[in-house]
Design an enzyme around this catalytic site. Structure first.
Site: not given
Length: 351
Positions: A343, A160, A239
């Site tokens: 995130e 990520r 998410s």
């Protein structure tokens, strides 16, 4: 190139949250994108880049500056090489690759957002990451005021993460180039156990491309991870927290906290994340800390389908969302000593 003043940004995000921008520019060509960026840099105007808006949390006061909506279009497929303009809708691009019989991104079906955002976050799901197929990212370098092509090795991809995320004010992604695989209509080897199980094969097996894509879409829909304007569980950023990566020492301390809270014999999720590092599950942490599906009584709540998604039930503000996120972060840390990291990118606000 369209220019609006005091323009609402909420409709450009999947959360449907956030105040207006002083000015909103919608650019449909690379030249328009570069011109808008250069103008902002030359005048010292704060600049916010907006693609599909699926990874943005914008404050209720909005953005005091220029928001640049990158709405470029363009798909070029040459053999197994695919090049996408940054503004291309990612889910549509994945569908095209499946139709063309090319493997490599089929398990990334249903992920909202634009193609240009995928290298920034190193988008991944169900055992695939875009870093495995990206060969080059064509971007405008704001520091050197030139267009550059960064090879995969220069993108510093990690879980990520990427060079583009590490240097958010330097690069503006214009196009992304992928090298896919012609496996005779079959998918790439399935790396994710849930996907393989749903398709009735062992991990590492291959299945018809269309079957892999359709299965992933069904799995995502069951978790509220496929956009649906009628389903408030999808009014989210997917998410909201990344899966924590812990050192071996941190993981040992975490295991002790698990024993103390849940009793001995409970094994938390653990996945290798490089030498001396272990990745665990944010969703598991959230659930075991007491934040179950549907948690909350206000207009921002945890999804009824997936504990990792924080959602706008229709009347929420960004502050409502952040209050819920802070409650979850504090609760998980108190329970297990692990700090969750958001995130989505926050604009004008922070946890």
């Amino acid at each position: 190139m369209q220019v609006l003043h005091d323009a609402p940004l909420a409709p450009l995000t999947t959360f449907r949250l956030g105040g207006p921008a002083t000015r909103l520019i919608t650019a449909t060509t690379d030249d328009e994108v570069i011109a808008a960026v250069r103008e902002a840099d030359d005048t010292g105007t704060p600049l916010l880049l907006v693609g599909g808006g699926s990874n943005l949390v914008i404050g209720d006061k909005g953005f005091d500056g220029t928001a640049l909506h990158i709405a470029t279009r363009g798909v070029r497929l040459d053999g197994t090489t695919l090049e996408l303009a940054a503004g291309e809708v990612w889910t549509d691009a994945v569908a095209r690759t499946v139709e063309a019989g090319l493997a490599g991104v089929e398990c990334l079906a249903g992920i909202p957002g634009s193609a240009g955002a995928t290298p920034i976050q190193n988008v991944g799901a169900y055992g695939q990451e875009v870093s495995a197929t990206i060969t080059a990212v064509i971007a405008y370098d704001r520091r050197n005021r030139e267009t550059v092509a960064l090879a995969n090795a220069d993108c510093a991809f990690a879980y990520r993460h990427s060079r583009f995320k590490a240097e958010p004010d330097r690069y503006v992604v214009l196009r992304v180039r992928f090298e896919l695989e012609d496996a005779g209509g079959l998918s790439a080897p399935l790396r994710y156990a849930e996907t393989a199980r749903a398709l009735g094969v062992e991990p590492g097996g291959r299945v018809p491309l269309a079957a892999a894509r359709e299965t992933v879409l069904k799995l995502r829909a069951g978790k509220g991870m496929v956009l649906d304007p009628e389903d408030h569980d999808t009014w989210s950023a997917g998410s909201f927290f990344t899966n924590p990566i812990l050192t071996d020492e941190e993981f040992a301390a975490f295991r002790t906290r698990v024993d103390q809270r849940l009793g001995s014999g409970i094994e938390p999720p653990a996945f290798p994340a490089g030498e001396g590092r272990v990745k665990t599950s944010a969703a598991w942490l959230i659930d075991k800390a007491g934040f179950t599906k549907g948690y909350g009584t206000g207009p921002a709540r945890i999804s009824t389908k997936h504990t990792l998604a924080l959602t706008n039930r229709g009347e929420a503000t960004t502050e409502d969302l952040l209050a819920l996120a802070r409650e979850v972060v504090a609760g998980v840390h108190e329970a297990f000593g692990v700090t969750l990291v958001n995130e989505p990118v926050t604009v004008g606000v922070s946890l």
